[in-house]
Structures are given as structure tokens and as C-alpha cells.
Scaffold this motif. Structure first.
Motif, PDB file in Angstrom:
ATOM      1  N   ASP A  73       0.858  -1.181   0.000  1.00  0.00           N
ATOM      2  CA  ASP A  73       0.000   0.000   0.000  1.00  0.00           C
ATOM      3  C   ASP A  73       0.895   1.232   0.000  1.00  0.00           C
ATOM      4  OD1 ASP A  73      -1.812   2.042   0.465  1.00  0.00           O
ATOM      5  OD2 ASP A  73      -2.427   1.319   2.448  1.00  0.00           O
ATOM      6  N   ASN A  75      -0.295   4.302  -0.862  1.00  0.00           N
ATOM      7  CA  ASN A  75      -1.147   5.486  -0.772  1.00  0.00           C
ATOM      8  C   ASN A  75      -0.646   6.273   0.437  1.00  0.00           C
ATOM      9  OD1 ASN A  75      -3.095   7.409  -0.340  1.00  0.00           O
ATOM     10  ND2 ASN A  75      -4.815   6.025  -0.570  1.00  0.00           N
ATOM     11  N   ARG A  88       0.634  -4.567   4.017  1.00  0.00           N
ATOM     12  CA  ARG A  88      -0.567  -4.799   4.819  1.00  0.00           C
ATOM     13  C   ARG A  88      -1.046  -6.236   4.640  1.00  0.00           C
ATOM     14  NH1 ARG A  88      -1.541  -0.059   6.936  1.00  0.00           N
ATOM     15  NH2 ARG A  88      -1.300   1.853   5.743  1.00  0.00           N
ATOM     16  N   PHE A  93      -5.856  -4.040   7.101  1.00  0.00           N
ATOM     17  CA  PHE A  93      -5.142  -2.773   7.069  1.00  0.00           C
ATOM     18  C   PHE A  93      -4.090  -2.707   8.165  1.00  0.00           C
ATOM     19  CE2 PHE A  93      -4.624   1.797   7.785  1.00  0.00           C
ATOM     20  CZ  PHE A  93      -4.537   2.274   6.490  1.00  0.00           C
TER      21      PHE A  93
END
Length: 102
Positions: A73, A75, A88, A93
């Protein structure tokens, strides 16, 4: 170093798993998963650098976490101007309780 970038500061607040001239990998203090941080204050590393950092991150996951699969991830939610990526757990998450004890 830009003022007030906590990734540039690189404070050792959690366990660090890896460091070289390009990046460092440590457990994220907020989500308890390993994250890789590029040592340059820039949100866009060249693809070959990004790929190498993500491969190193995967090695840390396989050695230190009990993830039944994982995804990268990148982002950059809270620090958008400095490249970093989290590994993750698949379908999740956070990594609470997923560190290996051995």
C-alpha cells in the motif's frame, strides 16, 4: 531536509528491520505493519528504485510477520510528500498481533 518531515527525521520509535543508502524499513507506529521509507524527500522514486524497495519490504514481511498474504500500500495518506509504502495483511489494514514471536 524539509522542515517537519517525520520520515526525513527517521526517529527510531519502533523496531527497525533494515537500512541501506536508499531506504529503511521499520514497523509503522500507527498501523503495526512494516513500512519502507525512501531516504530522499520526494514522493516519486524511479520505478526500479520503488520495485527494489518493495522487494526488500516483502522480505521483511516473510521473515518477521504472520501474514497470510500481503499487499503493498503506497497510498501516502498522512505524509504525501515523502515516498513510503506499507505491507498490509491481505484483506486487512492493521497488523496488530501479526509479528512473529520466534
Amino acid at each position: 531536509m524539509p522542515e517537519a518531515c517525520e520520515l526525513c527525521e527517521a526517529a527510531r520509535l519502533t523496531e527497525w528491520f533494515y537500512e541501506d543508502d536508499i531506504c529503511w524499513i521499520a514497523e509503522c507506529e500507527q498501523c503495526y505493519v512494516p513500512m519502507v521509507v525512501w531516504k530522499q524527500h520526494d514522493p516519486a522514486p524511479p520505478q526500479d528504485v520503488r520495485d527494489a524497495m518493495c522487494e526488500l519490504l516483502g522480505s521483511v514481511v516473510r521473515a518477521s510477520y504472520r501474514f497470510d498474504g500481503f499487499y503493498i500500500d503506497d497510498n501516502m495518506r498522512s505524509i504525501p510528500h515523502h515516498y513510503h509504502a506499507h505491507a498490509r495483511p491481505r484483506g486487512g489494514f492493521f497488523g496488530h498481533g501479526l509479528r512473529r514471536s520466534d
